[in-house]
Design a protein around this motif. Structure first.
Motif, short mmCIF file in Angstrom:
data_model
loop_
_atom_site.label_atom_id
_atom_site.label_comp_id
_atom_site.label_asym_id
_atom_site.label_seq_id
_atom_site.Cartn_x
_atom_site.Cartn_y
_atom_site.Cartn_z
N GLU B 90 0.83 -1.21 0.00
CA GLU B 90 0.00 0.00 0.00
C GLU B 90 0.86 1.26 0.00
N ARG B 91 1.88 1.27 0.89
CA ARG B 91 2.75 2.45 1.01
C ARG B 91 3.60 2.65 -0.24
N THR B 92 4.03 1.51 -0.84
CA THR B 92 4.83 1.63 -2.06
C THR B 92 3.98 2.25 -3.18
N TYR B 94 1.48 4.28 -2.75
CA TYR B 94 1.34 5.70 -2.42
C TYR B 94 2.62 6.46 -2.76
N PHE B 95 3.72 5.78 -2.47
CA PHE B 95 5.05 6.34 -2.66
C PHE B 95 5.31 6.66 -4.14
N ARG B 98 1.66 9.46 -6.36
CA ARG B 98 1.32 10.39 -5.29
C ARG B 98 -0.13 10.87 -5.34
N TYR B 101 -6.49 9.91 -5.89
CA TYR B 101 -7.49 9.03 -6.50
C TYR B 101 -7.24 8.87 -8.00
N THR B 184 -5.58 2.53 -0.17
CA THR B 184 -6.33 1.89 0.92
C THR B 184 -7.66 1.28 0.44
#
Lengths: 297, 229
Positions: B90-92, B94-95, B98, B101, B184
């Motif tokens: 999930e964080r990757t 987002y990373f 950026r 949506y 998420t």
């Protein structure tokens, strides 16, 4: 003497932050708030209950108070302590209906459920819908007030938790944590010990949540985030089980978060995730090495 | 309305089935499935090819299975590691991406959920009715005893994680056009699936009966609540 030294270290870090400038003063407040969550988590762990949903105890009282604050300040004041106690009772019920393993799952699922549901909560105020992903405004305290409040809360709760753990009741807590059936057999009222410990833990986390809300003057669904739930676990994991070192590791993690996120936003979350993935290895390594180091010191 | 009900029922039942399979066969609560679902949705947006979703899901599932089997000794350790793995995905995402949506407006792959769900249901039924089904039931009831009697439990655990990861990634791909894609996006489905799976576990059925009860409960809960979370 040992306790005095530990408190002195915290106060020295606080004073250094205070005189280093307004950013570091604010950062120390945040460090103290997160350290309070870790103390609360460690306190609950003593009775053998590993919570992976401490964000619920941390965020729910503040979130409910913030919703109530939209209507009246008094209502917010009444609902805050009520929600602190109710959150504690909820966790106690979880501990009654589940074993140790299922408690981990249930607390985590409860906090993630709130995290998913909270952005969908909106209330009407003066004909306007507020809340949702944006969250709710709350009473905002000045940075000086928050600094001193968080420092005092941290010192008082740390000393209080240490005192309870070294008292007769603390031995009962450890006994329940080691073996509930054996504790019952030797005459300990296991339910009473568990209830008191969980409600105390809820109060410690609730205070942290209130300070957080006062610091930002705003409460959103992010108070239930997985990051907050896993924070005390990671801090405790990196400290090898020592209560004082877990406070210091909480400071370190908050500082590291600011540093890493300033390099690239979200970098710290990747660090958290990696620590969780390899937690079985890291836990053993840090615990064994850390214990040896502490014994040497 | 009916279509929307079917879509919700399909995703809820598939999520609950994969959670149940992981818990009963791989012996941990797989919290990384939310991450796999999100990864599938992002693949649909950036590389709209279902084969890529399946392959990447299986590959990352294999990585997770190595971590769970090699590093974790207890159910709690495995669950926490899987949470970390899901957050890492999930964080990757987002990373790298950026933007908050993403919406897929050019095409709609959601129709694929109907045959895909039927394939999942049929595969589970056939698997449990075949010779392997007996081994699976053995692993479900007592993994240590199953190992003593010669069942290769490592293969069973590994294959369960790989196949369920690939399935959930594929469903993330299929459902992407119906959703606002965020890192998420899978958590709501994960929690709903865990709730259904936990209810079904209370019925104390074994083997295929358990999975049938999961599907039935998913149907009832979707009928009552719509999208639970």
């Amino acid at each position: 003497m040992k306790r005095f030294f530990e408190v002195a270290v915290v106060i020295i870090i606080a004073l250094a932050s205070y005189f280093a400038g307004s950013f570091y003063k604010w950062l120390f407040s945040l460090m103290a708030i997160y350290a309070l969550i870790t103390i609360s988590w460690n306190f609950m762990k003593t009775i053998g209950r590993l919570s992976m949903g401490h964000a619920l105890l941390f965020g729910l009282p503040a979130y409910v108070s913030a919703i109530a604050y939209q209507y009246s300040f008094e209502l917010s004041l009444y609902l805050y302590p009520l929600t602190v106690v109710l959150s504690g009772i909820l966790f106690f019920i979880f501990s009654k209906i589940t074993g140790r393993t299922a408690f981990v799952f249930l607390t985590l699922i409860a906090s993630i459920t709130l995290w998913v549901l909270a952005p969908k909560i909106v209330v009407e105020k003066d004909g306007t819908l507020i809340g949702g992903e944006v969250g709710f405004d709350f009473f905002n305290a000045s940075s000086d007030h928050i600094f001193f409040l968080s420092l005092i809360s941290l010192v008082v709760i740390y000393v209080l938790a240490s005192w309870i753990l070294s008292s007769r009741f603390g031995y009962f807590m450890r006994a329940v944590g080691d073996d509930e059936t054996a504790s019952k057999a030797v005459g300990i009222n296991v339910d009473r010990v568990k209830f008191t410990a969980i409600v105390c833990s809820s109060i410690f986390s609730g205070i942290a949540g209130l300070l957080y809300a006062l610091d930002f003057g705003h409460v959103s669904y992010e108070v239930f985030s997985v990051e907050i739930s896993i924070f005390p676990f990671v801090a405790s994991l990196l400290s090898g089980g020592s209560p004082f070192l877990s406070v210091i590791s909480s400071f370190f993690l908050v500082f590291l978060k600011r540093s890493l996120n300033s390099i690239y936003p979200g970098l710290m979350d990747v660090f958290y995730a990696l620590v969780l993935v390899f937690s079985p290895k890291i836990g053993g390594l840090v615990y064994v090495k850390g214990k040896k180091l502490i014994e040497k010191l | 309305m009916a279509i929307s009900f079917l879509y919700n029922f399909f995703i809820l039942s598939v999520m609950a089935l994969t959670i149940s399979l992981n818990f009963r066969l791989s012996k941990f609560l797989n919290l990384s499935l939310a991450g796999f679902f999100a990864a599938g949705s992002y693949i649909a947006y950036f590389y709209p090819n279902p084969i890529i979703a399946l392959l990447l899901g299986a590959l990352f599932g294999f990585g997770l299975s190595l971590i769970v089997i090699k590093l974790c000794k207890t159910i709690v350790e495995a669950t926490i590691s899987s949470l970390g793995f899901g957050l890492l995905i999930e964080r990757t995402l987002y990373f790298i991406h950026r933007s908050s949506y993403y919406y897929i407006l050019k095409y709609d792959m959601s129709w694929l959920s109907i045959p895909a769900t039927l394939v999942v249901f049929t595969a589970i039924v056939l698997l449990y009715l075949s010779k392997i089904g007996l081994k699976l039931k053995f692993v479900e009831s007592d993994i240590e005893l199953a190992e003593i009697y010669g069942v290769d439990t490592t293969i069973v655990r590994c294959m369960t994680i790989v196949l369920t990861s690939a399935t959930v990634t594929f469903f993330g791909f299929v459902y992407a056009s119906l959703l606002a894609i965020t890192p998420t996006v899978g958590f709501g489905y994960l929690i709903s699936g865990i709730i259904v799976s936990a209810f079904a576990a209370q019925l104390r059925f074994n083997g295929i009966h358990h999975y049938v009860s999961v599907v039935a409960l998913s149907f009832v809960l979707t009928r009552i609540f719509g999208v639970i979370l």
